[in-house]
Design a protein around this motif. Sequence first.
Motif, PDB file in Angstrom:
ATOM      1  N   THR A   1      16.298  -0.727  13.401  1.00 18.74           N
ATOM      2  CA  THR A   1      17.044  -1.787  14.088  1.00 18.74           C
ATOM      3  C   THR A   1      16.433  -3.127  13.687  1.00 18.74           C
ATOM      4  OG1 THR A   1      15.590  -1.640  16.029  1.00 18.74           O
ATOM      5  CG2 THR A   1      17.629  -0.337  16.070  1.00 18.74           C
ATOM      6  N   GLY A   2      17.206  -4.178  13.903  1.00 22.73           N
ATOM      7  CA  GLY A   2      16.727  -5.510  13.556  1.00 22.73           C
ATOM      8  C   GLY A   2      17.379  -6.007  12.283  1.00 22.73           C
ATOM      9  N   PRO A   3      16.949  -7.158  11.772  1.00 24.15           N
ATOM     10  CA  PRO A   3      17.524  -7.712  10.543  1.00 24.15           C
ATOM     11  C   PRO A   3      17.431  -6.725   9.389  1.00 24.15           C
ATOM     12  CG  PRO A   3      16.098  -9.312  11.626  1.00 24.15           C
ATOM     13  CD  PRO A   3      15.894  -8.021  12.343  1.00 24.15           C
ATOM     14  N   ALA A   4      18.345  -6.851   8.451  1.00 24.48           N
ATOM     15  CA  ALA A   4      18.448  -5.879   7.359  1.00 24.48           C
ATOM     16  C   ALA A   4      17.507  -6.212   6.204  1.00 24.48           C
ATOM     17  CB  ALA A   4      19.880  -5.813   6.846  1.00 24.48           C
ATOM     18  N   VAL A   5      16.973  -5.153   5.584  1.00 26.61           N
ATOM     19  CA  VAL A   5      16.202  -5.254   4.355  1.00 26.61           C
ATOM     20  C   VAL A   5      16.735  -4.206   3.387  1.00 26.61           C
ATOM     21  CG1 VAL A   5      13.948  -4.980   3.249  1.00 26.61           C
ATOM     22  CG2 VAL A   5      14.108  -6.128   5.474  1.00 26.61           C
ATOM     23  N   ILE A   6      17.113  -4.632   2.186  1.00 24.55           N
ATOM     24  CA  ILE A   6      17.589  -3.723   1.152  1.00 24.55           C
ATOM     25  C   ILE A   6      16.393  -3.280   0.312  1.00 24.55           C
ATOM     26  CG2 ILE A   6      19.264  -3.369  -0.689  1.00 24.55           C
ATOM     27  CD1 ILE A   6      20.540  -4.311   1.925  1.00 24.55           C
ATOM     28  N   VAL A   7      16.122  -1.977   0.298  1.00 22.83           N
ATOM     29  CA  VAL A   7      15.034  -1.421  -0.514  1.00 22.83           C
ATOM     30  C   VAL A   7      15.660  -0.697  -1.701  1.00 22.83           C
ATOM     31  CG1 VAL A   7      13.103   0.195  -0.610  1.00 22.83           C
ATOM     32  CG2 VAL A   7      13.471  -1.200   1.443  1.00 22.83           C
ATOM     33  N   MET A   8      15.434  -1.232  -2.902  1.00 19.83           N
ATOM     34  CA  MET A   8      16.004  -0.661  -4.120  1.00 19.83           C
ATOM     35  C   MET A   8      14.954   0.172  -4.833  1.00 19.83           C
ATOM     36  SD  MET A   8      18.073  -4.081  -5.262  1.00 19.83           S
ATOM     37  CE  MET A   8      16.832  -5.165  -4.540  1.00 19.83           C
ATOM     38  N   THR A   9      15.292   1.420  -5.092  1.00 19.53           N
ATOM     39  CA  THR A   9      14.320   2.376  -5.599  1.00 19.53           C
ATOM     40  C   THR A   9      13.859   2.080  -7.012  1.00 19.53           C
ATOM     41  OG1 THR A   9      13.909   4.730  -5.975  1.00 19.53           O
ATOM     42  CG2 THR A   9      16.118   3.930  -6.465  1.00 19.53           C
ATOM     43  N   GLU A  10      12.644   2.519  -7.305  1.00 17.82           N
ATOM     44  CA  GLU A  10      12.145   2.520  -8.670  1.00 17.82           C
ATOM     45  C   GLU A  10      12.673   3.756  -9.395  1.00 17.82           C
ATOM     46  OE1 GLU A  10       7.914   2.717  -8.379  1.00 17.82           O
ATOM     47  OE2 GLU A  10       7.912   4.642  -7.362  1.00 17.82           O
ATOM     48  N   MET A  11      12.448   3.809 -10.679  1.00 15.27           N
ATOM     49  CA  MET A  11      12.744   4.974 -11.493  1.00 15.27           C
ATOM     50  C   MET A  11      11.736   6.092 -11.155  1.00 15.27           C
ATOM     51  SD  MET A  11      14.846   6.074 -13.787  1.00 15.27           S
ATOM     52  CE  MET A  11      15.713   4.553 -14.149  1.00 15.27           C
ATOM     53  N   PRO A  12      12.127   7.376 -11.038  1.00 14.33           N
ATOM     54  CA  PRO A  12      13.451   7.902 -11.368  1.00 14.33           C
ATOM     55  C   PRO A  12      14.326   8.194 -10.151  1.00 14.33           C
ATOM     56  CG  PRO A  12      11.883   9.701 -11.372  1.00 14.33           C
ATOM     57  CD  PRO A  12      11.117   8.463 -10.982  1.00 14.33           C
ATOM     58  N   GLY A  13      14.098   7.510  -9.018  1.00 11.06           N
ATOM     59  CA  GLY A  13      14.958   7.707  -7.862  1.00 11.06           C
ATOM     60  C   GLY A  13      14.201   7.556  -6.562  1.00 11.06           C
ATOM     61  N   ILE A  14      14.890   7.842  -5.457  1.00 12.00           N
ATOM     62  CA  ILE A  14      14.294   7.706  -4.128  1.00 12.00           C
ATOM     63  C   ILE A  14      13.299   8.850  -3.925  1.00 12.00           C
ATOM     64  CG2 ILE A  14      14.724   7.645  -1.647  1.00 12.00           C
ATOM     65  CD1 ILE A  14      17.499   6.512  -2.273  1.00 12.00           C
ATOM     66  N   SER A  15      12.064   8.597  -4.253  1.00 10.70           N
ATOM     67  CA  SER A  15      10.988   9.578  -4.123  1.00 10.70           C
ATOM     68  C   SER A  15      10.420   9.542  -2.710  1.00 10.70           C
ATOM     69  CB  SER A  15       9.875   9.245  -5.113  1.00 10.70           C
ATOM     70  OG  SER A  15       9.274   8.008  -4.744  1.00 10.70           O
TER      71      SER A  15
END
Length: 272
Positions: free
Chosen positions: A34-48
């Motif tokens: 909850t709260g303000p949004a933060v976009i976390v973009m994964t590194e290679m090779p994916g969402i580990s």
Amino acid sequence: MTHRTMTQDDPLDDFDHLEFTFDDATKVVHVAGTGPAVIVMTEMPGISPHVARFSRWVRDAGFTVYMPSLFGRDGAVPDAEEGAVVFRRACVSAEFRAFGANLASPVTIWLRALAKQAHETCGGPGVGAIGMCFTGNFALSMMLESSVLAPVLSQPSLPLDEPGGLDIAPEDLAAVRSRLERDDLTVLAYRFEGDQICRAERFAALSSALGDRFVGRVLPDSAAHREPPSFFQRHVPYPHSVVTAHLIDEAGQPTIAARDEILTFFAQRLRP
């Protein structure tokens, strides 16, 4: 936060799994908190499991984390063979520009739309964004969306063939610089000193382009975890992933200090 092992696939069972569509592109986005949004973009090779752990730290710091699935198998431990296949596929994908500077990856348009939607849903002053490795520069391009207030570039690695190149068009970079000045914003960035993908030339290019609005942190190689997953041991055999695979989860470690600085940065910009 519940302890989870970094050596087994992560079911991501404490996230909601949503779909977001923009311009005929639909992707799964894992959302929690909850709260303000933060976009976390994964590194290679994916969402580990390491990327998911960082997202949980963001969530537990009082934010709604949005973790889009951009490539790879969500929750998987980075395997050397499987990860190499994901990397090769991403390099030729129309969504990404792995080679050649001065033009943003097309997927950043979708990411800016996600940021706008996340801000409308979560409220607050704006949205934070962190890119890592293959997605590291994306947080800079996302500044073209007015809701993005707190961009973090962790070991930005594109373009792969130009150490001093940037994954953004010159006119867009000028627009970002103008916005940073106008809105009194800064860009945080991190790399290890001996990183052979995100080299000193890239930070120099960012500093030249953004001036004192760029805040770059260079960590010593000795601060990196010595036993990352097999993908990194085989294909990235040097310190690289500051807040994920090469982070040492112990008090007093430089990588933990970097994580805490990022969380504080989000709090300063996104909490009213």
